[in-house]
Design an enzyme around this catalytic site. Sequence first.
Site, PDB file in Angstrom:
ATOM      1  N   HIS A 117       0.836  -1.201   0.000  1.00 29.36           N
ATOM      2  CA  HIS A 117       0.000   0.000   0.000  1.00 29.36           C
ATOM      3  C   HIS A 117       0.873   1.254   0.000  1.00 29.36           C
ATOM      4  O   HIS A 117       0.616   2.197  -0.754  1.00 29.36           O
ATOM      5  CB  HIS A 117      -0.938  -0.018   1.214  1.00 29.36           C
ATOM      6  CG  HIS A 117      -1.912   1.104   1.240  1.00 29.36           C
ATOM      7  ND1 HIS A 117      -1.843   2.129   2.156  1.00 29.36           N
ATOM      8  CD2 HIS A 117      -2.995   1.369   0.455  1.00 29.36           C
ATOM      9  CE1 HIS A 117      -2.842   2.967   1.940  1.00 29.36           C
ATOM     10  NE2 HIS A 117      -3.555   2.533   0.921  1.00 29.36           N
ATOM     11  N   ASP A 132      -6.219   1.661  -2.204  1.00 29.07           N
ATOM     12  CA  ASP A 132      -6.891   1.445  -0.922  1.00 29.07           C
ATOM     13  C   ASP A 132      -7.737   0.174  -0.925  1.00 29.07           C
ATOM     14  O   ASP A 132      -7.720  -0.596   0.047  1.00 29.07           O
ATOM     15  CB  ASP A 132      -7.755   2.656  -0.563  1.00 29.07           C
ATOM     16  CG  ASP A 132      -6.931   3.880  -0.183  1.00 29.07           C
ATOM     17  OD1 ASP A 132      -5.694   3.775  -0.076  1.00 29.07           O
ATOM     18  OD2 ASP A 132      -7.537   4.951   0.011  1.00 29.07           O
TER      19      ASP A 132
END
Length: 144
Positions: free
Chosen positions: A75, A120
Amino acid sequence: MYPAHLLVLLAVCVSLLGASDIPPQPLNLYQFGNMIQCANHGRRPTQHYTDYGCYCGKGGSGTPVDELDRCCKTHDDCYTEAGKKGCYPKLTLYSWKCGSDGPQCDDSETGCQRFVCDCDATAAKCFAKAPYNKENYNIKTPCQ
């Protein structure tokens, strides 16, 4: 113009100049937290991911300690790529929905909104699949 008006105008200008030095706060972290809750169906509070391993939370360094920490590193890397594309991932708002198989980005989103939403959503789904090891929360050993 009256002197009092000039003083008010000057005060407003000075206030705006001072406010320009205040760093913006991450706006999409709330959205990301909701995505995490969507993906894990509320089984684990979002704050359990804020200080986990070497990469979950602010910053990140060293070798990820486990699968969940690797999700966080991925991420972080995705946000780095977004930045290289001229996006501001922590400030980018986007549209998404919570489906039965987890978060889904709105098909109408393009550019930075779509890229950050995909970062996300992918991370939230990864978090939901990865085992959570309590011993890796708030670890004291330095990450190298």
